[in-house]
Design an enzyme around this catalytic site. Structure first.
Site, PDB file in Angstrom:
ATOM      1  N   ARG A 103       1.036  19.344   8.553  1.00 48.73           N
ATOM      2  CA  ARG A 103       1.585  20.358   9.468  1.00 48.73           C
ATOM      3  C   ARG A 103       0.885  20.316  10.822  1.00 48.73           C
ATOM      4  O   ARG A 103       1.448  20.736  11.835  1.00 48.73           O
ATOM      5  CB  ARG A 103       1.412  21.766   8.878  1.00 48.73           C
ATOM      6  CG  ARG A 103       2.207  22.019   7.618  1.00 48.73           C
ATOM      7  CD  ARG A 103       2.210  23.521   7.317  1.00 48.73           C
ATOM      8  NE  ARG A 103       2.599  23.823   5.944  1.00 48.73           N
ATOM      9  CZ  ARG A 103       3.848  23.951   5.520  1.00 48.73           C
ATOM     10  NH1 ARG A 103       4.844  23.776   6.351  1.00 48.73           N
ATOM     11  NH2 ARG A 103       4.100  24.235   4.259  1.00 48.73           N
ATOM     12  N   PHE A 130      12.462  11.519   5.453  1.00 49.10           N
ATOM     13  CA  PHE A 130      11.600  12.691   5.272  1.00 49.10           C
ATOM     14  C   PHE A 130      10.623  12.750   6.441  1.00 49.10           C
ATOM     15  O   PHE A 130       9.932  11.779   6.721  1.00 49.10           O
ATOM     16  CB  PHE A 130      10.849  12.609   3.942  1.00 49.10           C
ATOM     17  CG  PHE A 130      10.321  13.940   3.516  1.00 49.10           C
ATOM     18  CD1 PHE A 130      11.135  14.850   2.862  1.00 49.10           C
ATOM     19  CD2 PHE A 130       9.011  14.297   3.802  1.00 49.10           C
ATOM     20  CE1 PHE A 130      10.652  16.104   2.492  1.00 49.10           C
ATOM     21  CE2 PHE A 130       8.521  15.548   3.437  1.00 49.10           C
ATOM     22  CZ  PHE A 130       9.335  16.451   2.785  1.00 49.10           C
ATOM     23  N   ASP A 145      18.348  20.740   6.213  1.00 48.06           N
ATOM     24  CA  ASP A 145      18.532  19.506   5.442  1.00 48.06           C
ATOM     25  C   ASP A 145      19.887  19.601   4.725  1.00 48.06           C
ATOM     26  O   ASP A 145      20.921  19.296   5.313  1.00 48.06           O
ATOM     27  CB  ASP A 145      17.337  19.353   4.495  1.00 48.06           C
ATOM     28  CG  ASP A 145      17.335  18.046   3.732  1.00 48.06           C
ATOM     29  OD1 ASP A 145      17.676  17.015   4.313  1.00 48.06           O
ATOM     30  OD2 ASP A 145      16.984  18.055   2.536  1.00 48.06           O
ATOM     31  N   GLU A 177      14.270  28.189  12.453  1.00 51.07           N
ATOM     32  CA  GLU A 177      14.013  27.254  11.345  1.00 51.07           C
ATOM     33  C   GLU A 177      13.371  25.977  11.864  1.00 51.07           C
ATOM     34  O   GLU A 177      13.554  25.599  13.020  1.00 51.07           O
ATOM     35  CB  GLU A 177      15.339  26.897  10.655  1.00 51.07           C
ATOM     36  CG  GLU A 177      15.675  27.758   9.446  1.00 51.07           C
ATOM     37  CD  GLU A 177      14.883  27.375   8.198  1.00 51.07           C
ATOM     38  OE1 GLU A 177      13.841  26.691   8.309  1.00 51.07           O
ATOM     39  OE2 GLU A 177      15.321  27.772   7.100  1.00 51.07           O
ATOM     40  N   ASP A 178      12.671  25.299  10.967  1.00 50.16           N
ATOM     41  CA  ASP A 178      12.092  23.998  11.321  1.00 50.16           C
ATOM     42  C   ASP A 178      13.088  22.871  11.093  1.00 50.16           C
ATOM     43  O   ASP A 178      13.211  21.961  11.908  1.00 50.16           O
ATOM     44  CB  ASP A 178      10.800  23.735  10.526  1.00 50.16           C
ATOM     45  CG  ASP A 178      10.988  23.850   9.015  1.00 50.16           C
ATOM     46  OD1 ASP A 178      12.037  24.378   8.554  1.00 50.16           O
ATOM     47  OD2 ASP A 178      10.090  23.410   8.266  1.00 50.16           O
TER      48      ASP A 178
HETATM   49  P1  IMP Z   1      17.675  22.670   2.800  1.00 50.98           P
HETATM   50  O1  IMP Z   1      17.840  23.920   2.004  1.00 50.98           O
HETATM   51  O2  IMP Z   1      18.013  21.457   2.000  1.00 50.98           O
HETATM   52  O3  IMP Z   1      18.434  22.710   4.118  1.00 50.98           O
HETATM   53  O4  IMP Z   1      16.141  22.511   3.101  1.00 50.98           O
HETATM   54  C1  IMP Z   1      15.473  23.188   4.065  1.00 50.98           C
HETATM   55  C2  IMP Z   1      13.981  23.160   3.791  1.00 50.98           C
HETATM   56  O5  IMP Z   1      13.585  21.981   3.062  1.00 50.98           O
HETATM   57  C3  IMP Z   1      13.197  23.110   5.078  1.00 50.98           C
HETATM   58  O6  IMP Z   1      12.929  24.389   5.593  1.00 50.98           O
HETATM   59  C4  IMP Z   1      11.954  22.357   4.653  1.00 50.98           C
HETATM   60  O7  IMP Z   1      11.001  23.253   4.111  1.00 50.98           O
HETATM   61  C5  IMP Z   1      12.418  21.423   3.563  1.00 50.98           C
HETATM   62  N1  IMP Z   1      12.710  20.067   4.076  1.00 50.98           N
HETATM   63  C6  IMP Z   1      13.910  19.457   4.154  1.00 50.98           C
HETATM   64  N2  IMP Z   1      13.820  18.234   4.695  1.00 50.98           N
HETATM   65  C7  IMP Z   1      12.506  18.071   4.979  1.00 50.98           C
HETATM   66  C8  IMP Z   1      11.769  16.982   5.591  1.00 50.98           C
HETATM   67  O8  IMP Z   1      12.280  15.940   6.009  1.00 50.98           O
HETATM   68  N3  IMP Z   1      10.430  17.194   5.722  1.00 50.98           N
HETATM   69  C9  IMP Z   1       9.813  18.335   5.298  1.00 50.98           C
HETATM   70  N4  IMP Z   1      10.461  19.370   4.743  1.00 50.98           N
HETATM   71  C10 IMP Z   1      11.802  19.226   4.582  1.00 50.98           C
HETATM   72 MG    MG Z   2       8.832  23.156   3.462  1.00 45.97          MG
END
Ligand code: IMP
Ligand code: MG
Length: 175
Positions: free
Chosen positions: A165, A152, A103, A99-100
């Site tokens: 990106r 963010f 959040d 994963e990147d």
């Molecule tokens: P989660 O389900 O809230 O954990 O969100 C995960 C996904 O939200 C990541 O794979 C990203 O695509 C997007 N995301 C969450 N925070 C960021 C951020 O700070 N920058 C860009 N994308 C984010």
């Molecule tokens: Mg995204």
């Protein structure tokens, strides 16, 4: 055209490289003779995956999956769908999700549950970044690169509205 968003460096490409090197060493230690399948979650983890696997000198396979997480903007909806599933059979295999960013944790928790139903021999999570201040669902990150503040971020594969990106460093997007 609106005004340009303001970006400030959070992690330089050197700091990212050091984190990727450390993660590669940890993954090598645990997967050396396991022929794992690394499952990258598109699109954000593609650069991380490419850098990571070039530091892994043992047999492995890669797969991609695409999930829809955010319906719009920057707030998590908590409603996730598999847009593109893994193509190969992971039953009995050692699967490692790449994963990147974690959040709220909704996306990773959902995807791990989804993959668990395919009965891999083992299932672990590697994430380049984590935002612990935003956690809503506890997800164990087996291999974590960098901890980020409640901001963010963009760059190194990570986008805002499909932009940024291509930046080699990771930036905070000031909004
Ligand atoms: P989660 O389900 O809230 O954990 O969100 C995960 C996904 O939200 C990541 O794979 C990203 O695509 C997007 N995301 C969450 N925070 C960021 C951020 O700070 N920058 C860009 N994308 C984010
Ligand atoms: Mg995204």
């Amino acid at each position: 055209m609106g005004s340009e968003p303001k970006l400030s460096v959070l992690f330089t490409s050197d700091e990212i490289e050091a984190a990727v090197n450390r993660l590669a060493a940890e993954i090598r230690r645990d997967y050396l003779n396991k022929n794992p399948i690394l499952i990258a979650v598109l699109k954000g983890s593609f650069i991380f995956l490419a850098d990571l696997i070039r530091r892994l000198d043992f047999p492995l396979e890669i797969e991609f999956a695409q999930l829809s997480s955010y319906e719009r903007g920057t707030e998590s909806s908590g409603k996730i769908k598999v847009v593109q599933d893994v193509q190969s059979n992971i039953k009995g295999r050692h699967a490692l999700v790449i994963e990147d960013i974690i959040d709220t944790g909704f996306t990773a928790a959902f995807f791990l549950d989804h993959l668990r139903q395919k009965k891999p021999a083992s299932l672990k999570l590697c994430s380049l970044t984590d935002k612990p201040s935003r956690t809503q669902v506890e997800v164990n990150i087996d291999y974590l690169g960098l901890t980020v503040p409640d901001k963010f971020i963009v760059g190194y594969g990570i986008d805002w509205d499909e932009k940024f990106r291509n930046l080699p460093d990771i930036y905070v997007l000031e909004q």
